[in-house]
Design a protein around this motif. Structure first.
Motif, PDB file in Angstrom:
ATOM      1  N   ALA A 121       0.835  -1.205   0.000  1.00 52.22           N
ATOM      2  CA  ALA A 121       0.000   0.000   0.000  1.00 52.22           C
ATOM      3  C   ALA A 121       0.870   1.255   0.000  1.00 52.22           C
ATOM      4  CB  ALA A 121      -0.926   0.004   1.208  1.00 52.22           C
ATOM      5  N   PHE A 122       0.584   2.149  -0.940  1.00 48.94           N
ATOM      6  CA  PHE A 122       1.359   3.397  -1.046  1.00 48.94           C
ATOM      7  C   PHE A 122       1.225   4.248   0.215  1.00 48.94           C
ATOM      8  CE2 PHE A 122       1.342   7.941  -2.235  1.00 48.94           C
ATOM      9  CZ  PHE A 122       2.663   8.059  -2.639  1.00 48.94           C
ATOM     10  N   ASP A 123       0.000   4.319   0.759  1.00 45.06           N
ATOM     11  CA  ASP A 123      -0.207   5.179   1.930  1.00 45.06           C
ATOM     12  C   ASP A 123       0.568   4.683   3.143  1.00 45.06           C
ATOM     13  OD1 ASP A 123      -1.848   2.927   2.087  1.00 45.06           O
ATOM     14  OD2 ASP A 123      -3.344   3.959   3.317  1.00 45.06           O
ATOM     15  N   LYS A 124       0.693   3.369   3.289  1.00 41.25           N
ATOM     16  CA  LYS A 124       1.481   2.823   4.405  1.00 41.25           C
ATOM     17  C   LYS A 124       2.966   3.138   4.222  1.00 41.25           C
ATOM     18  CE  LYS A 124      -1.651   0.859   6.976  1.00 41.25           C
ATOM     19  NZ  LYS A 124      -1.885   1.323   8.364  1.00 41.25           N
ATOM     20  N   MET A 126       4.241   5.686   2.602  1.00 42.81           N
ATOM     21  CA  MET A 126       4.439   7.117   2.832  1.00 42.81           C
ATOM     22  C   MET A 126       4.335   7.465   4.318  1.00 42.81           C
ATOM     23  SD  MET A 126       5.330   8.573   0.130  1.00 42.81           S
ATOM     24  CE  MET A 126       5.230  10.241   0.777  1.00 42.81           C
ATOM     25  N   GLU A 127       3.425   6.800   5.029  1.00 36.81           N
ATOM     26  CA  GLU A 127       3.288   7.031   6.466  1.00 36.81           C
ATOM     27  C   GLU A 127       4.580   6.657   7.186  1.00 36.81           C
ATOM     28  OE1 GLU A 127      -0.116   5.872   9.622  1.00 36.81           O
ATOM     29  OE2 GLU A 127       1.026   4.152   8.880  1.00 36.81           O
ATOM     30  N   CYS A 128       5.107   5.494   6.839  1.00 40.68           N
ATOM     31  CA  CYS A 128       6.355   5.026   7.457  1.00 40.68           C
ATOM     32  C   CYS A 128       7.510   5.959   7.110  1.00 40.68           C
ATOM     33  CB  CYS A 128       6.641   3.603   6.975  1.00 40.68           C
ATOM     34  SG  CYS A 128       8.048   2.816   7.770  1.00 40.68           S
ATOM     35  N   SER A 130       7.410   9.114   6.268  1.00 41.54           N
ATOM     36  CA  SER A 130       7.234  10.413   6.925  1.00 41.54           C
ATOM     37  C   SER A 130       7.650  10.360   8.389  1.00 41.54           C
ATOM     38  CB  SER A 130       5.776  10.847   6.812  1.00 41.54           C
ATOM     39  OG  SER A 130       5.554  12.047   7.513  1.00 41.54           O
ATOM     40  N   LYS A 143       9.226   2.605  -6.558  1.00 37.54           N
ATOM     41  CA  LYS A 143       8.248   1.569  -6.860  1.00 37.54           C
ATOM     42  C   LYS A 143       8.929   0.508  -7.705  1.00 37.54           C
ATOM     43  CE  LYS A 143       3.605   0.780  -8.715  1.00 37.54           C
ATOM     44  NZ  LYS A 143       2.438   1.372  -9.414  1.00 37.54           N
TER      45      LYS A 143
END
Length: 289
Positions: A121-124, A126-128, A130, A143
Motif C-alpha cells: 500500500a502506497f499510503d502505508k 508514505m506514512e512510514c 514520513s 516503486k
C-alpha cells in the motif's frame, strides 16, 4: 539477495523475535507486520520463508485468537477483522514488525550498504517514510514490481534505524564494522597521500638533477649568482632534504636564505633551461628554412 545478505537480515530478525515483549508491544509488532502485507477482502496474506519467523507469527496469532489458514507451507491467510489494537503506537515494535515482514539489509561487510522496507500500500509506505524521516534518517521511496519500497543507503542511517528498533547486538556489530572501515579508509588515504608525495619529490629531484647537469654541460653557470650555484651544489648532495633543512645547511656556511628564495632559485633553473632549449629549437628551424 545472496546468502550473506540473508544471514545478516535474519540475524536482525531473530534478535527481534527473541526480545521479551509485553502484550501491547506484541500488538504493535503485529500491526507492523500487517502494515506490509497484501490485503484483500479484509484478509492479509503473509509469507515467511524462515521457519523461526513463521512459528513466531503463528504463536502471536494463537495468543490473540486471530484466525488464519495455511495457504502453503510458508504462507498464511489472516482474518484482520479479528485483530484490534486501539492503543497502537507507531514506535519501536511497530517498525520492528515492518522489518520482520518485509525488511532486508545488505551484509555489513558489503561494498555498498542498503536497507529496504517493502509495502503493498502506497499510503502505508508514505506514512512510514514520513515518521522515520522526522528523525533525519533520509529514507527514499521507489516503486518496483507493484511494491512500494523505502530504503536507506548510508551506513550511518542504517545504524540509526537498527538502534531505533533496538536490534542492539546487530547495531553494535554494524557500528563496530563502520568504525573499523572508516579507520582503515583513513589509513589508506594517508598511505596513498604519502606515496603520492614521495613520488612527487622523486620526480622533482630527477628534474632538478637533469637541469643542473644541463647548465654545467652547456656552460650556463653565468646565468646564475654565486649563491644560487652554491645552493644547487648543496641540494645535489642532499636530495632527501626539504627546503627548510637546506636553509639550515646553508646557514651553517654563513649563507642566509629563506625557503621562498631557494624555491625561486629552483624555478629560475627550470625556466632558464626551458628557454635555452626553446631558443636552440628556434635557431634550428630558422637555419632549416
Amino acid at each position: 539477495m545472496n546468502m550473506s545478505d540473508r544471514t545478516f537480515t535474519f540475524q536482525i530478525k531473530n534478535e527481534i523475535i527473541q526480545r521479551p515483549l509485553k502484550k501491547q508491544e506484541k500488538l504493535n509488532l503485529l500491526s507492523g507486520i500487517f502494515a506490509t502485507s497484501k490485503i484483500k477482502n479484509d484478509e492479509a496474506t503473509i509469507i515467511f520463508n524462515n521457519k523461526n519467523l513463521l512459528n513466531f507469527l503463528i504463536d502471536l496469532l494463537n495468543e490473540f485468537k486471530i484466525p488464519f489458514n495455511h495457504l502453503r507451507k510458508n504462507e498464511l491467510l489472516i482474518k484482520l477483522s479479528s485483530f484490534f489494537n486501539p492503543k497502537l503506537k507507531l514506535e519501536r515494535d511497530y517498525f520492528s514488525g515492518i522489518f520482520l515482514s518485509s525488511g532486508s539489509i545488505s551484509d555489513f561487510k558489503s561494498l555498498s550498504n542498503h536497507l529496504e522496507l517493502k509495502f503493498y500500500a502506497f499510503d502505508k509506505a508514505m506514512e512510514c517514510l514520513s515518521i522515520l524521516n522526522k528523525y533525519d534518517l533520509e529514507f527514499k521511496l521507489l516503486k518496483r514490481n507493484n511494491r512500494f519500497i523505502i530504503y536507506l543507503k548510508k551506513i550511518e542511517h542504517i545504524c540509526d534505524f537498527l538502534k531505533a528498533i533496538e536490534a542492539i547486538n546487530s547495531y553494535y556489530q554494524l557500528e563496530e564494522y563502520k568504525i573499523s572501515r572508516d579507520y582503515y579508509n583513513n589509513i589508506n588515504r594517508i598511505t596513498n597521500f604519502d606515496i603520492y608525495n614521495q613520488q612527487r619529490i622523486a620526480d622533482a629531484n630527477t628534474l632538478f638533477l637533469e637541469n643542473y647537469d644541463f647548465i654545467i654541460k652547456n656552460k650556463l653557470k653565468s646565468l646564475f649568482s654565486k649563491d644560487e650555484l652554491y645552493f644547487f651544489k648543496v641540494k645535489k648532495n642532499n636530495l632527501d632534504s626539504s627546503l627548510s633543512e637546506l636553509v639550515r645547511l646553508l646557514a651553517q656556511h654563513n649563507l642566509i636564505k629563506s625557503r621562498s628564495s631557494l624555491n625561486h632559485a629552483l624555478i629560475k633553473l627550470k625556466n632558464k633551461v626551458k628557454k635555452y632549449n626553446q631558443d636552440k629549437n628556434k635557431e634550428k628551424i630558422e637555419t632549416n628554412q
